[in-house]
Design a protein around this motif. Structure first.
Motif, short mmCIF file in Angstrom:
data_model
loop_
_atom_site.label_atom_id
_atom_site.label_comp_id
_atom_site.label_asym_id
_atom_site.label_seq_id
_atom_site.Cartn_x
_atom_site.Cartn_y
_atom_site.Cartn_z
N LEU A 41 -60.18 63.76 18.08
CA LEU A 41 -59.57 64.44 19.22
C LEU A 41 -60.38 65.62 19.76
O LEU A 41 -60.47 65.78 20.98
CB LEU A 41 -58.14 64.87 18.89
CG LEU A 41 -57.24 65.19 20.07
CD1 LEU A 41 -57.21 64.06 21.09
CD2 LEU A 41 -55.83 65.48 19.59
N PRO A 42 -61.01 66.44 18.93
CA PRO A 42 -61.79 67.54 19.50
C PRO A 42 -62.90 67.08 20.45
O PRO A 42 -63.24 67.77 21.41
CB PRO A 42 -62.37 68.25 18.28
CG PRO A 42 -61.37 67.98 17.21
CD PRO A 42 -60.91 66.56 17.47
N ALA A 43 -63.44 65.90 20.24
CA ALA A 43 -64.49 65.38 21.12
C ALA A 43 -63.92 64.52 22.25
O ALA A 43 -64.59 64.34 23.27
CB ALA A 43 -65.49 64.56 20.31
N LEU A 44 -62.70 64.00 22.08
CA LEU A 44 -62.12 63.07 23.05
C LEU A 44 -61.28 63.72 24.13
O LEU A 44 -61.08 63.13 25.18
CB LEU A 44 -61.20 62.07 22.33
CG LEU A 44 -61.81 61.06 21.41
CD1 LEU A 44 -60.71 60.20 20.80
CD2 LEU A 44 -62.81 60.19 22.13
N PRO A 46 -59.49 65.39 27.18
CA PRO A 46 -59.93 65.62 28.56
C PRO A 46 -60.22 67.11 28.78
O PRO A 46 -59.65 67.96 28.11
CB PRO A 46 -58.73 65.18 29.39
CG PRO A 46 -57.89 64.34 28.49
CD PRO A 46 -58.15 64.83 27.11
N PRO A 47 -61.09 67.44 29.74
CA PRO A 47 -61.43 68.84 29.97
C PRO A 47 -60.25 69.70 30.43
O PRO A 47 -60.32 70.92 30.34
CB PRO A 47 -62.52 68.77 31.05
CG PRO A 47 -62.53 67.39 31.56
CD PRO A 47 -61.83 66.52 30.59
N THR A 48 -59.18 69.06 30.89
CA THR A 48 -58.01 69.83 31.32
C THR A 48 -57.23 70.40 30.14
O THR A 48 -56.43 71.31 30.32
CB THR A 48 -57.06 68.95 32.16
OG1 THR A 48 -56.72 67.79 31.40
CG2 THR A 48 -57.71 68.55 33.47
N ILE A 49 -57.44 69.88 28.94
CA ILE A 49 -56.74 70.35 27.75
C ILE A 49 -57.39 71.65 27.28
O ILE A 49 -58.60 71.71 27.08
CB ILE A 49 -56.78 69.30 26.62
CG1 ILE A 49 -56.12 67.99 27.08
CG2 ILE A 49 -56.13 69.83 25.35
CD1 ILE A 49 -54.66 68.10 27.44
N THR A 50 -56.57 72.68 27.11
CA THR A 50 -57.11 73.99 26.71
C THR A 50 -56.88 74.31 25.24
O THR A 50 -57.56 75.18 24.71
CB THR A 50 -56.50 75.11 27.58
OG1 THR A 50 -55.08 75.01 27.56
CG2 THR A 50 -56.98 75.00 29.02
N HIS A 51 -55.93 73.62 24.59
CA HIS A 51 -55.63 73.89 23.18
C HIS A 51 -55.31 72.60 22.44
O HIS A 51 -54.66 71.71 23.00
CB HIS A 51 -54.42 74.83 23.03
CG HIS A 51 -54.57 76.11 23.78
ND1 HIS A 51 -55.32 77.15 23.32
CD2 HIS A 51 -54.07 76.49 24.96
CE1 HIS A 51 -55.27 78.13 24.19
NE2 HIS A 51 -54.52 77.75 25.21
N LEU A 52 -55.74 72.53 21.19
CA LEU A 52 -55.38 71.44 20.28
C LEU A 52 -54.61 72.04 19.11
O LEU A 52 -55.11 72.96 18.45
CB LEU A 52 -56.62 70.72 19.76
CG LEU A 52 -57.44 69.93 20.76
CD1 LEU A 52 -58.69 69.37 20.09
CD2 LEU A 52 -56.62 68.82 21.38
N VAL A 53 -53.43 71.51 18.87
CA VAL A 53 -52.58 72.00 17.79
C VAL A 53 -52.33 70.86 16.81
O VAL A 53 -52.06 69.72 17.23
CB VAL A 53 -51.24 72.53 18.34
CG1 VAL A 53 -50.26 72.84 17.22
CG2 VAL A 53 -51.47 73.77 19.20
N LEU A 96 -57.14 58.19 26.46
CA LEU A 96 -56.45 59.47 26.34
C LEU A 96 -56.41 60.20 27.68
O LEU A 96 -55.37 60.71 28.08
CB LEU A 96 -57.13 60.34 25.28
CG LEU A 96 -56.49 61.69 25.02
CD1 LEU A 96 -55.03 61.54 24.57
CD2 LEU A 96 -57.28 62.47 23.99
N ALA A 97 -57.52 60.22 28.40
CA ALA A 97 -57.56 60.89 29.71
C ALA A 97 -56.57 60.25 30.67
O ALA A 97 -55.86 60.95 31.40
CB ALA A 97 -58.98 60.84 30.27
N GLN A 98 -56.50 58.92 30.67
CA GLN A 98 -55.57 58.22 31.55
C GLN A 98 -54.12 58.53 31.17
O GLN A 98 -53.28 58.76 32.03
CB GLN A 98 -55.83 56.72 31.50
CG GLN A 98 -54.93 55.94 32.44
CD GLN A 98 -55.23 54.44 32.39
OE1 GLN A 98 -55.86 53.94 31.47
NE2 GLN A 98 -54.75 53.73 33.39
N ALA A 99 -53.83 58.55 29.88
CA ALA A 99 -52.46 58.83 29.42
C ALA A 99 -52.04 60.25 29.80
O ALA A 99 -50.91 60.48 30.23
CB ALA A 99 -52.36 58.62 27.92
#
Length: 112
Positions: A41-44, A46-53, A96-99
């Motif tokens: 997930l850290p590499a996948l 989309p650029p719009t995501i600002t945080h991963l929890v 993932l980007a499409q979803a």
């Protein structure tokens, strides 16, 4: 992007303060698909995501019950700290980007 690990004690206090879009991965170490998502997930994202929890549901059973999580891994999209929608995608950048894009085009769902 580094992971922010949250548990049942800090989840509801931390998420409302996160601006932008956040993807929350509910998983556990014994789940092979969860480990795959956690690694990719850290590499996948989309650029719009600002945080991963990441939430380990084996340690945070109260959150697993609250969100009625019966299948792992589970991905949730939060917008400005508020639940938006569950995300169903393959662990691939395009999927993932499409979803995420499709979820953002829809109105927010009720929080579980």
């Amino acid at each position: 992007m580094p992971w922010l690990n949250l548990d049942e004690f800090d989840f509801h206090h931390t998420l409302p303060g996160l601006p932008g879009l956040t993807l929350v991965l509910f998983g556990q170490p014994g789940c092979g698909a969860c480990r795959l998502w956690h690694a990719r997930l850290p590499a996948l994202h989309p650029p719009t995501i600002t945080h991963l929890v990441y939430v380990d549901v084996a340690e945070s059973l109260a959150l697993a019950r609250e969100f009625e999580i019966f299948h792992l891994p589970a991905l949730a999209l939060y917008r400005k700290g508020t639940f938006h929608r569950w995300i169903n995608a393959l662990p691939e950048a395009g999927s993932l980007a499409q979803a995420v894009q499709m979820a953002l085009a829809l109105p927010a769902d009720d929080a579980p």
